[in-house]
Write a protein that holds these residues in place. Structure first.
Motif, mmCIF file in Angstrom:
data_model
loop_
_atom_site.group_PDB
_atom_site.id
_atom_site.type_symbol
_atom_site.label_atom_id
_atom_site.label_comp_id
_atom_site.label_asym_id
_atom_site.label_seq_id
_atom_site.Cartn_x
_atom_site.Cartn_y
_atom_site.Cartn_z
ATOM 1 N N LEU A 402 31.759 -13.092 0.377
ATOM 2 C CA LEU A 402 30.644 -13.381 0.006
ATOM 3 C C LEU A 402 29.679 -12.444 -0.779
ATOM 4 C CD1 LEU A 402 28.132 -15.462 0.574
ATOM 5 C CD2 LEU A 402 27.740 -14.138 2.625
ATOM 6 N N CYS A 403 29.471 -12.973 -2.269
ATOM 7 C CA CYS A 403 28.898 -11.987 -3.118
ATOM 8 C C CYS A 403 27.258 -12.515 -3.373
ATOM 9 C CB CYS A 403 29.786 -11.598 -4.102
ATOM 10 S SG CYS A 403 30.119 -12.969 -5.326
ATOM 11 N N GLU A 404 26.924 -13.570 -2.989
ATOM 12 C CA GLU A 404 25.798 -14.328 -3.747
ATOM 13 C C GLU A 404 24.844 -14.333 -2.628
ATOM 14 O OE1 GLU A 404 25.579 -15.666 -6.598
ATOM 15 O OE2 GLU A 404 27.741 -15.953 -7.299
ATOM 16 N N ALA A 405 23.667 -14.156 -3.198
ATOM 17 C CA ALA A 405 22.490 -13.980 -2.359
ATOM 18 C C ALA A 405 21.906 -15.211 -1.696
ATOM 19 C CB ALA A 405 21.361 -13.537 -3.212
ATOM 20 N N PRO A 406 21.227 -15.170 -0.572
ATOM 21 C CA PRO A 406 20.748 -16.449 0.072
ATOM 22 C C PRO A 406 19.931 -17.102 -1.060
ATOM 23 C CG PRO A 406 20.736 -14.584 1.554
ATOM 24 C CD PRO A 406 21.242 -13.937 0.231
ATOM 25 N N THR A 407 20.035 -18.535 -0.987
ATOM 26 C CA THR A 407 19.350 -19.316 -2.147
ATOM 27 C C THR A 407 18.652 -20.270 -1.245
ATOM 28 O OG1 THR A 407 21.068 -18.856 -3.839
ATOM 29 C CG2 THR A 407 19.705 -20.852 -3.831
ATOM 30 N N LEU A 408 17.414 -20.541 -1.565
ATOM 31 C CA LEU A 408 16.543 -21.539 -0.843
ATOM 32 C C LEU A 408 16.954 -22.932 -1.385
ATOM 33 C CD1 LEU A 408 14.168 -21.992 0.953
ATOM 34 C CD2 LEU A 408 12.525 -21.730 -0.945
ATOM 35 N N LEU A 409 17.342 -23.848 -0.363
ATOM 36 C CA LEU A 409 17.869 -25.185 -0.679
ATOM 37 C C LEU A 409 17.005 -26.407 -0.392
ATOM 38 C CD1 LEU A 409 21.717 -24.848 0.079
ATOM 39 C CD2 LEU A 409 20.578 -24.389 -2.298
ATOM 40 N N GLY A 410 16.129 -26.245 0.763
ATOM 41 C CA GLY A 410 15.507 -27.268 1.258
ATOM 42 C C GLY A 410 14.455 -26.965 2.249
ATOM 43 N N MET A 411 13.566 -27.690 2.604
ATOM 44 C CA MET A 411 12.797 -27.282 3.828
ATOM 45 C C MET A 411 12.277 -28.708 4.370
ATOM 46 S SD MET A 411 9.206 -26.003 2.055
ATOM 47 C CE MET A 411 8.306 -27.101 0.806
ATOM 48 N N GLU A 412 11.746 -28.594 5.725
ATOM 49 C CA GLU A 412 11.375 -29.704 6.536
ATOM 50 C C GLU A 412 10.080 -29.198 7.375
ATOM 51 O OE1 GLU A 412 13.558 -32.726 9.816
ATOM 52 O OE2 GLU A 412 14.392 -30.901 9.169
ATOM 53 N N VAL A 413 9.308 -30.057 7.534
ATOM 54 C CA VAL A 413 8.279 -29.999 8.387
ATOM 55 C C VAL A 413 8.235 -31.094 9.508
ATOM 56 C CG1 VAL A 413 5.683 -30.079 8.581
ATOM 57 C CG2 VAL A 413 6.686 -29.348 6.506
ATOM 58 N N LYS A 414 8.222 -30.427 10.731
ATOM 59 C CA LYS A 414 8.374 -30.979 11.950
ATOM 60 C C LYS A 414 7.760 -30.226 13.245
ATOM 61 C CE LYS A 414 12.024 -33.251 14.812
ATOM 62 N NZ LYS A 414 13.603 -33.524 14.651
ATOM 63 N N ASP A 415 6.952 -31.033 13.992
ATOM 64 C CA ASP A 415 6.239 -30.433 15.273
ATOM 65 C C ASP A 415 5.525 -29.018 15.109
ATOM 66 O OD1 ASP A 415 7.036 -32.827 16.671
ATOM 67 O OD2 ASP A 415 8.937 -31.951 17.027
ATOM 68 N N GLY A 416 4.922 -29.053 13.835
ATOM 69 C CA GLY A 416 4.262 -27.479 13.693
ATOM 70 C C GLY A 416 5.238 -26.362 13.332
ATOM 71 N N GLN A 417 6.519 -26.803 12.780
ATOM 72 C CA GLN A 417 7.475 -25.932 12.180
ATOM 73 C C GLN A 417 7.783 -26.301 10.888
ATOM 74 O OE1 GLN A 417 11.153 -25.873 14.749
ATOM 75 N NE2 GLN A 417 10.128 -25.407 16.488
ATOM 76 N N LEU A 418 7.897 -25.180 10.213
ATOM 77 C CA LEU A 418 8.371 -25.273 8.897
ATOM 78 C C LEU A 418 9.716 -24.633 8.721
ATOM 79 C CD1 LEU A 418 7.883 -25.959 5.771
ATOM 80 C CD2 LEU A 418 7.140 -23.650 5.459
ATOM 81 N N ARG A 419 10.771 -25.441 8.424
ATOM 82 C CA ARG A 419 12.285 -25.186 8.534
ATOM 83 C C ARG A 419 12.813 -24.873 7.156
ATOM 84 N NH1 ARG A 419 14.198 -25.710 13.761
ATOM 85 N NH2 ARG A 419 16.559 -25.723 12.848
ATOM 86 N N LEU A 420 13.057 -23.627 6.674
ATOM 87 C CA LEU A 420 13.612 -23.482 5.251
ATOM 88 C C LEU A 420 14.960 -23.046 5.425
ATOM 89 C CD1 LEU A 420 10.879 -20.662 4.229
ATOM 90 C CD2 LEU A 420 10.804 -23.101 3.774
ATOM 91 N N ARG A 421 15.795 -23.949 4.567
ATOM 92 C CA ARG A 421 17.252 -23.804 4.696
ATOM 93 C C ARG A 421 17.744 -23.175 3.386
ATOM 94 N NH1 ARG A 421 21.180 -27.367 2.590
ATOM 95 N NH2 ARG A 421 19.507 -28.689 2.168
ATOM 96 N N PHE A 422 18.942 -22.463 3.726
ATOM 97 C CA PHE A 422 19.397 -21.478 2.750
ATOM 98 C C PHE A 422 20.846 -21.800 2.309
ATOM 99 C CE2 PHE A 422 15.379 -19.375 3.572
ATOM 100 C CZ PHE A 422 15.034 -18.739 2.527
ATOM 101 N N GLY A 423 21.425 -21.604 1.352
ATOM 102 C CA GLY A 423 22.661 -21.367 0.988
ATOM 103 C C GLY A 423 23.175 -20.219 1.017
ATOM 104 N N ASN A 424 24.300 -19.762 0.767
ATOM 105 C CA ASN A 424 25.110 -18.334 0.580
ATOM 106 C C ASN A 424 24.829 -17.448 1.758
ATOM 107 O OD1 ASN A 424 26.060 -19.310 -1.735
ATOM 108 N ND2 ASN A 424 24.249 -18.727 -2.673
ATOM 109 N N VAL A 425 24.841 -18.164 3.057
ATOM 110 C CA VAL A 425 24.378 -17.197 4.324
ATOM 111 C C VAL A 425 25.692 -16.440 4.943
ATOM 112 C CG1 VAL A 425 22.484 -18.968 4.360
ATOM 113 C CG2 VAL A 425 24.381 -19.381 5.919
#
Length: 521
Positions: A402-425
């Motif tokens: 694994l040589c790539e940095a975490p990359t922001l791919l998507g987000m979701e708002v649900k029940d007072g939460q913001l969920r940020l999803r990353f690639g290269n984890v």
């Protein structure tokens, strides 16, 4: 010296017009004849890895023997001051001096000359233009990012590693490119500005100023007290005291007025260092290119970098006639230093990310965690070199890492939460309590994050964050459905503390969501 294994290797030089020249190494001989101007070039190989070779170069009754030659992997270390950055200024220099001795890491630094003939007009050979070994008495001369890169790969693969430094602080990308490449990359504005500068130039005045300016002759890099203090990270007041004592009032220095005028011997001119340095190094055999540059383009025309940088990569590859792997460093977070400000560097980072995503055979080392707010030269170069080496393990040596940095791919708002999803984890994300340079961070906050709900920016410093596999979860009563913009690593200065399982920090990214529809920027 160190020669590149596994590829035909070019040797070149001068001899008598029409004389035959032969090269012999590893039981192979290659021959050629010198042209009418005495110049000759021959190729030999491919060579096998070796820790001790002797090369014979012969013409008639004359022979030159090159002893103690190694064959391994050679890399070009190119760019501006953060690649030039000498080990003597590195945060870990004292510790490295205790253990650095390794004859299988060698370094050649090409002299900083701003026009081809300058190399014959001063004594550059005292400090440059010869191979150094990684020993305690030589280490201060090494490029710090390149040294840590070489140290990592030499330990990993057990072959000699050679570095050829070809860099100059404060130089824009166009200085390292041919005119054709600049035009191809949409950098005609640089050429136009240069032609305008020449039209207003008085040649005699320009030549006299160049000849009498000590800064024109970069033969002793550690002799200029002001430059040394700058690279050490001293603040302006300390530098002025070091130069002028406790003079009252302290002198007012206009650094822009001290800069040499643009002209045919200025190192920042378009094509200049391509002609006087880079073309003099090519076609020395290379395994790949290391590149750390872009700050000077942020200070000039950052909007051009998105097309200029890919053109620079193609230009380097054309010069070597080889699709060399190109590993580069994304600019570090930065606020303000001397007359430079960090906000435009966000444009350069975006251009670098786009290049990493679209140009074949390149890799980008992300250092969003080790910048310095008030110094353009981060002093902790070990992570830079090690992350470049990790890229090389994957891109050049074919390792499954694994040589790539975490990359922001998507987000979701649900029940007072913001969920940020990353690639290269890798095996999962984690939030760190401190960064590699020792800076303290909050392990329950996502550093470098800005959030906006509509047009209202939220205070992220008070929003708890947790990392769970490939997702960062933020909980706050202020988070609700609607138009939300999330930016990681916005602007000039920030500090990111989110890492994947390879301990690589997240790269900058931007997302917006509006009623469940997410857009990546």
């Amino acid at each position: 010296m160190t020669l590149q294994r596994g590829k035909p290797i070019a040797f070149w030089g001068t001899a008598g017009a029409g004389d035959e020249v032969s090269i012999t190494v590893q039981n192979m001989t290659a021959s050629c004849r010198a042209a009418t101007n005495g110049c000759w070039r021959a190729e030999i190989g491919p060579l096998e890895a070796s820790f001790q070779e002797t090369i014979q170069i012969a013409s008639g009754d004359d022979s030159v023997f090159l002893h103690d030659v190694q064959v391994g992997d050679v890399y070009l270390a190119a760019g501006q001051s953060n690649m030039e950055f000498y080990m003597r200024y590195d945060a870990d220099f004292a510790d490295e001096m205790e253990t650095c001795t390794n004859d299988d890491i060698r370094f050649f630094d090409y002299p900083e000359v701003s026009y081809p003939d300058q190399i014959n007009e001063a004594d550059y050979g005292r400090n440059f233009g010869f191979w150094r070994r990684a020993t305690a008495d030589q280490l201060q001369w090494f490029s710090a990012p390149a040294y840590y890169f070489a140290k990592t790969l030499q330990a990993r693969y057990g072959v000699p590693i050679g570095i050829v430094g070809c860099n100059w602080g404060g130089t824009p990308a166009c200085a390292w490119m041919s005119e054709e490449a600049i035009e191809e990359g949409g950098g005609g504005l640089y050429l136009e500005e240069y032609r305008e500068a020449l039209a207003d130039l008085d040649p005699e005045t320009y030549e006299n100023r160049f000849r009498t300016d000590p800064a024109s002759w970069r033969t002793e890099p550690f002799a200029d007290a002001a430059s040394v203090m700058l690279m050490e990270g001293r603040i302006l007041e300390e530098i002025l005291r070091g130069l002028y004592g406790d003079m009252t009032p302290p002198p007012q220095i206009d650094f822009s007025a001290m800069a040499p005028p643009m002209g045919p011997k200025n190192e920042k001119r378009p094509c200049g260092l391509y002609e006087s340095m880079l073309s003099q190094v090519a076609p020395y055999g290379m395994r790949g290119i290391l590149y750390y540059q872009g700050e000077s383009d942020g200070d000039a025309h950052p909007e051009l970098y998105a097309t200029l940088f890919p053109a620079l990569i193609r230009c380097f590859r054309r010069l070597w006639n080889d699709e060399l792997p190109f590993l580069f460093v994304q600019l570090a977070p930065f606020g303000r230093w001397m007359q430079c400000v960090g906000e435009p560097y966000a444009i350069i980072r975006e251009a670098q990310q786009h290049t990493a995503d679209t140009v074949p055979g390149v890799g980008m080392a992300v250092i969003t965690d080790i910048g310095m707010e008030l110094d353009i030269h981060p002093k902790k170069k070990k992570p830079v070199g090690e992350r470049l080496a990790l890229l090389a393990e994957k891109i050049i040596y074919g390792e499954d890492v694994l040589c790539e940095a975490p990359t922001l791919l998507g987000m979701e708002v649900k029940d007072g939460q913001l969920r940020l999803r990353f690639g290269n984890v890798g095996t999962g994300l984690h939030l760190a309590a401190h960064t590699p340079d020792g800076a303290q961070t909050h392990p329950a906050r996502l550093g470098g994050l800005t959030l906006a709900l509509g047009d209202e920016e939220l205070d992220c410093s008070s929003i708890p964050a947790t990392a769970d596999n490939d997702t960062v979860i933020l909980r706050s009563s202020e988070i609700r459905k609607g138009r939300i913009t999330a930016e990681l690593g916005r602007g000039g200065w920030f500090r990111i503390n989110l890492y994947n399982s390879a301990d690589l920090p997240a790269r900058p990214g931007r997302l917006t969501t509006n009623e469940g529809v997410t857009h990546i920027h």
